[in-house]
Design a protein around this motif. Structure first.
Motif, PDB file in Angstrom:
ATOM      1  N   PHE A   1     -27.290  18.315 101.667  1.00 28.82           N
ATOM      2  CA  PHE A   1     -28.440  19.142 102.042  1.00 28.82           C
ATOM      3  C   PHE A   1     -28.002  20.314 102.906  1.00 28.82           C
ATOM      4  O   PHE A   1     -28.463  21.437 102.726  1.00 28.82           O
ATOM      5  CB  PHE A   1     -29.495  18.315 102.790  1.00 28.82           C
ATOM      6  CG  PHE A   1     -30.600  19.163 103.344  1.00 28.82           C
ATOM      7  CD1 PHE A   1     -31.605  19.645 102.520  1.00 28.82           C
ATOM      8  CD2 PHE A   1     -30.615  19.527 104.683  1.00 28.82           C
ATOM      9  CE1 PHE A   1     -32.618  20.463 103.026  1.00 28.82           C
ATOM     10  CE2 PHE A   1     -31.612  20.345 105.202  1.00 28.82           C
ATOM     11  CZ  PHE A   1     -32.615  20.809 104.363  1.00 28.82           C
TER      12      PHE A   1
ATOM     13  N   ASN B   1     -26.433  23.002 100.728  1.00 24.94           N
ATOM     14  CA  ASN B   1     -27.337  23.658  99.776  1.00 24.94           C
ATOM     15  C   ASN B   1     -28.548  24.279 100.458  1.00 24.94           C
ATOM     16  O   ASN B   1     -29.051  25.301 100.007  1.00 24.94           O
ATOM     17  CB  ASN B   1     -27.812  22.661  98.711  1.00 24.94           C
ATOM     18  CG  ASN B   1     -26.662  22.166  97.876  1.00 24.94           C
ATOM     19  OD1 ASN B   1     -25.793  22.932  97.506  1.00 24.94           O
ATOM     20  ND2 ASN B   1     -26.653  20.875  97.583  1.00 24.94           N
ATOM     21  N   GLY B   2     -29.031  23.619 101.491  1.00 24.45           N
ATOM     22  CA  GLY B   2     -30.193  24.128 102.203  1.00 24.45           C
ATOM     23  C   GLY B   2     -31.511  23.937 101.489  1.00 24.45           C
ATOM     24  O   GLY B   2     -32.548  24.389 101.953  1.00 24.45           O
ATOM     25  N   VAL B   3     -31.484  23.285 100.358  1.00 27.21           N
ATOM     26  CA  VAL B   3     -32.712  23.046  99.593  1.00 27.21           C
ATOM     27  C   VAL B   3     -32.727  21.600  99.097  1.00 27.21           C
ATOM     28  O   VAL B   3     -31.716  20.918  99.096  1.00 27.21           O
ATOM     29  CB  VAL B   3     -32.838  24.005  98.380  1.00 27.21           C
ATOM     30  CG1 VAL B   3     -32.982  25.436  98.832  1.00 27.21           C
ATOM     31  CG2 VAL B   3     -31.641  23.866  97.454  1.00 27.21           C
ATOM     32  N   GLY B   4     -33.899  21.197  98.678  1.00 26.06           N
ATOM     33  CA  GLY B   4     -34.032  19.861  98.122  1.00 26.06           C
ATOM     34  C   GLY B   4     -34.384  18.837  99.182  1.00 26.06           C
ATOM     35  O   GLY B   4     -34.471  19.153 100.367  1.00 26.06           O
TER      36      GLY B   4
ATOM     37  N   LYS C   1     -25.202  25.707 105.962  1.00 27.71           N
ATOM     38  CA  LYS C   1     -26.207  26.747 106.194  1.00 27.71           C
ATOM     39  C   LYS C   1     -26.927  26.490 107.525  1.00 27.71           C
ATOM     40  O   LYS C   1     -27.530  25.433 107.711  1.00 27.71           O
ATOM     41  CB  LYS C   1     -27.196  26.771 105.049  1.00 27.71           C
ATOM     42  CG  LYS C   1     -26.532  27.108 103.717  1.00 27.71           C
ATOM     43  CD  LYS C   1     -27.549  27.323 102.639  1.00 27.71           C
ATOM     44  CE  LYS C   1     -26.975  27.629 101.296  1.00 27.71           C
ATOM     45  NZ  LYS C   1     -25.807  28.388 101.174  1.00 27.71           N
TER      46      LYS C   1
ATOM     47  N   ASP D   1     -29.714  27.561 108.673  1.00 23.51           N
ATOM     48  CA  ASP D   1     -31.148  27.278 108.515  1.00 23.51           C
ATOM     49  C   ASP D   1     -31.380  25.824 108.111  1.00 23.51           C
ATOM     50  O   ASP D   1     -32.361  25.203 108.522  1.00 23.51           O
ATOM     51  CB  ASP D   1     -31.784  28.216 107.489  1.00 23.51           C
ATOM     52  CG  ASP D   1     -31.912  29.634 108.012  1.00 23.51           C
ATOM     53  OD1 ASP D   1     -31.841  29.825 109.250  1.00 23.51           O
ATOM     54  OD2 ASP D   1     -32.072  30.562 107.195  1.00 23.51           O
ATOM     55  N   ALA D   2     -30.478  25.283 107.294  1.00 27.72           N
ATOM     56  CA  ALA D   2     -30.591  23.880 106.895  1.00 27.72           C
ATOM     57  C   ALA D   2     -30.396  22.968 108.106  1.00 27.72           C
ATOM     58  O   ALA D   2     -31.102  21.971 108.260  1.00 27.72           O
ATOM     59  CB  ALA D   2     -29.574  23.548 105.804  1.00 27.72           C
TER      60      ALA D   2
ATOM     61  N   SER E   1     -33.567  22.968 110.206  1.00 20.91           N
ATOM     62  CA  SER E   1     -34.714  22.286 109.605  1.00 20.91           C
ATOM     63  C   SER E   1     -34.511  20.778 109.465  1.00 20.91           C
ATOM     64  O   SER E   1     -35.480  20.050 109.257  1.00 20.91           O
ATOM     65  CB  SER E   1     -35.014  22.892 108.230  1.00 20.91           C
ATOM     66  OG  SER E   1     -34.009  22.557 107.288  1.00 20.91           O
TER      67      SER E   1
ATOM     68  N   LYS F   1     -37.309  17.623 108.961  1.00 17.05           N
ATOM     69  CA  LYS F   1     -37.383  16.981 107.643  1.00 17.05           C
ATOM     70  C   LYS F   1     -37.243  15.471 107.752  1.00 17.05           C
ATOM     71  O   LYS F   1     -37.760  14.728 106.928  1.00 17.05           O
ATOM     72  CB  LYS F   1     -36.335  17.554 106.701  1.00 17.05           C
ATOM     73  CG  LYS F   1     -36.658  18.965 106.244  1.00 17.05           C
ATOM     74  CD  LYS F   1     -35.710  19.406 105.160  1.00 17.05           C
ATOM     75  CE  LYS F   1     -36.088  20.768 104.640  1.00 17.05           C
ATOM     76  NZ  LYS F   1     -37.169  20.746 103.673  1.00 17.05           N
TER      77      LYS F   1
END
Length: 116
Positions: free
Chosen positions: A39, A42-45, A87, A89-90, A93, A97
């Motif tokens: 995660f 990638n920063g997404v999912g 990342k 930002d990941a 967050s 999450k």
């Protein structure tokens, strides 16, 4: 001579004890965030349950400021160096999450020794 050795031990021993206070095992710190690496890269999912469990475990390992400083150094010198494409930002967050608050900054820009 004997008195000098005793005095030296009395001065040095408390210093050594202070340095080891709050020491955390870097292998455990790194293992706790290993499930989060996909995660963080990638920063997404979705964030996996293993990642969130590891983050909760990390929070339990760092109840005091010395523990947080030590874990910060472990992450900075271990995980972040081996994974330079994480990342920011990941990272920011991730606690939300997982539904937890953790006072441990994860960044190469942080001076871990100045965490209060």
């Amino acid at each position: 001579m004997k008195a000098t050795v005793i005095i030296t031990v009395m001065i040095v021993l408390p210093l050594f004890m202070a340095e080891t206070e709050g020491a955390v095992d870097c292998k455990l710190v790194e293992a706790s965030v290993n499930g989060c690496i996909p995660f963080l890269l990638n920063g997404v999912g979705p964030v996996t349950p293993a990642c969130c469990k590891g983050l909760r475990d990390l929070k339990k390992m760092t109840p005091s400021t010395p523990d947080i400083r030590a874990a910060c150094s472990c992450l900075k010198l271990g995980v972040l160096i081996r994974n330079p494409k994480i990342k920011p930002d990941a990272v920011k967050s991730l606690p939300a999450k997982c539904g937890i608050q953790i006072d441990l900054p994860i960044s190469t820009a942080v001076d871990c020794s100045k965490i209060n």
